[in-house]
Enzyme design. Structure first.
Site, mmCIF file in Angstrom:
data_model
loop_
_atom_site.group_PDB
_atom_site.id
_atom_site.type_symbol
_atom_site.label_atom_id
_atom_site.label_comp_id
_atom_site.label_asym_id
_atom_site.label_seq_id
_atom_site.Cartn_x
_atom_site.Cartn_y
_atom_site.Cartn_z
ATOM 1 N N CYS A 127 -0.671 24.473 -48.538
ATOM 2 C CA CYS A 127 -1.761 24.969 -49.376
ATOM 3 C C CYS A 127 -2.365 23.807 -50.176
ATOM 4 C CB CYS A 127 -1.226 26.041 -50.321
ATOM 5 S SG CYS A 127 -2.502 26.830 -51.334
ATOM 6 N N ASP A 149 -2.992 23.887 -53.205
ATOM 7 C CA ASP A 149 -2.471 23.965 -54.577
ATOM 8 C C ASP A 149 -1.893 22.621 -55.041
ATOM 9 O OD1 ASP A 149 -0.625 24.544 -56.819
ATOM 10 O OD2 ASP A 149 -1.125 26.633 -56.389
ATOM 11 N N ARG A 201 0.216 21.883 -57.109
ATOM 12 C CA ARG A 201 1.651 21.847 -57.420
ATOM 13 C C ARG A 201 2.519 21.651 -56.183
ATOM 14 N NH1 ARG A 201 1.439 27.611 -60.209
ATOM 15 N NH2 ARG A 201 0.210 27.864 -58.312
ATOM 16 N N HIS A 239 3.845 28.869 -50.468
ATOM 17 C CA HIS A 239 4.514 28.753 -51.780
ATOM 18 C C HIS A 239 4.312 30.025 -52.578
ATOM 19 C CE1 HIS A 239 0.878 28.088 -54.359
ATOM 20 N NE2 HIS A 239 0.350 27.817 -53.176
ATOM 21 N N CYS A 259 0.993 31.767 -55.015
ATOM 22 C CA CYS A 259 -0.168 31.220 -54.304
ATOM 23 C C CYS A 259 -1.408 32.046 -54.662
ATOM 24 C CB CYS A 259 0.074 31.265 -52.788
ATOM 25 S SG CYS A 259 -1.303 30.568 -51.841
HETATM 26 ZN ZN LIG Z 1 -1.511 28.407 -52.518
#
Ligand SMILES: [Zn+2]
Length: 218
Positions: free
Chosen positions: A43, A45, A47, A99, A102
């Site tokens: 992803c 993201d 993090r 994750h 999400c």
């Molecule tokens: Zn995500």
């Protein structure tokens, strides 16, 4: 006007110093050739940075990221990356990593309109439609379970794509792994699913989905 990103350029200078102090030839060797053993499909993201999570250096993991770690056969970007990874780099392990927490998965579970992103997360929404049992879970658990099921779905899509079909038919050793990462503690959870060349792909996908369901409903 001072450069608002000067600290990033400075970070880069220090990073190069640290790496070359350990291996003066590091960048010279990398410039000639990349030979990663792993491809990461994850992803966007912030993090969930691929290299850091699995402790690998530049050159060691080939990365494709998009919103919700989605694998679609009509996504030229993702499919081109997969083709290059498998056919040119000869990557041995493809990792689809979802994750918890999400945003894409969470958005697929609410009934609100999100604009353009709704087109992108539509395939994730279909997972929920195919698994109506999810709605009996409390909201937080629904989100976790959907992250896990989404990984299985994307692993299944990857296994069905032409690049993998051809590679497996020609005897190439390339495995697909489905993982889930927990942003709360930085740990990768148990492997959700793993597919190999001679494995029964459909049976493994069904078993993975059944295991997620069994864990969720207790
Ligand atoms: Zn995500």
């Amino acid at each position: 006007m001072p450069d608002p990103l000067a600290h990033l350029i400075e970070n880069n200078r220090r990073w190069v110093e640290t790496i070359t102090a350990q291996d003066p030839e590091f960048f010279g060797k990398l410039a000639k050739q990349q030979r990663p053993e792993y491809m990461w499909i994850g992803c966007c993201d912030s993090r969930v940075p691929a290299n850091e999570i699995i402790g690998l250096l530049p050159g060691e993991v080939f990365v494709h990221r998009n919103v919700g770690n989605v694998v679609l056969s009509n996504d030229l970007n993702c499919m081109s990356a997969v083709q290059y990874a498998v056919e040119v780099l000869g990557i041995r392990h493809l990792i689809v990593c979802g994750h918890y927490n999400c945003g894409a998965v969470n958005a697929s579970l609410d009934d609100m309109a999100h604009g353009l992103i709704d087109f992108w997360i539509w395939p994730i929404k279909q997972i929920q439609r195919r698994n109506p049992w999810i709605s009996s879970l409390e909201k937080g658990r629904q989100r976790e379970v959907m992250c896990e099921l989404n990984v299985v779905e994307q692993v299944s899509n990857l296994a069905e794509c032409k690049v993998l079909r051809r590679a497996w038919a020609e005897g190439q050793l390339v495995d697909i792994h489905g993982w889930v990462y927990d942003v709360q503690d930085g740990r990768l959870r148990d492997v959700v699913v793993q597919l190999e060349r001679d494995g029964d792909t459909r049976a493994l996908i069904s078993a993975a989905e059944a295991a997620i369901r069994a864990r969720a409903v207790g």
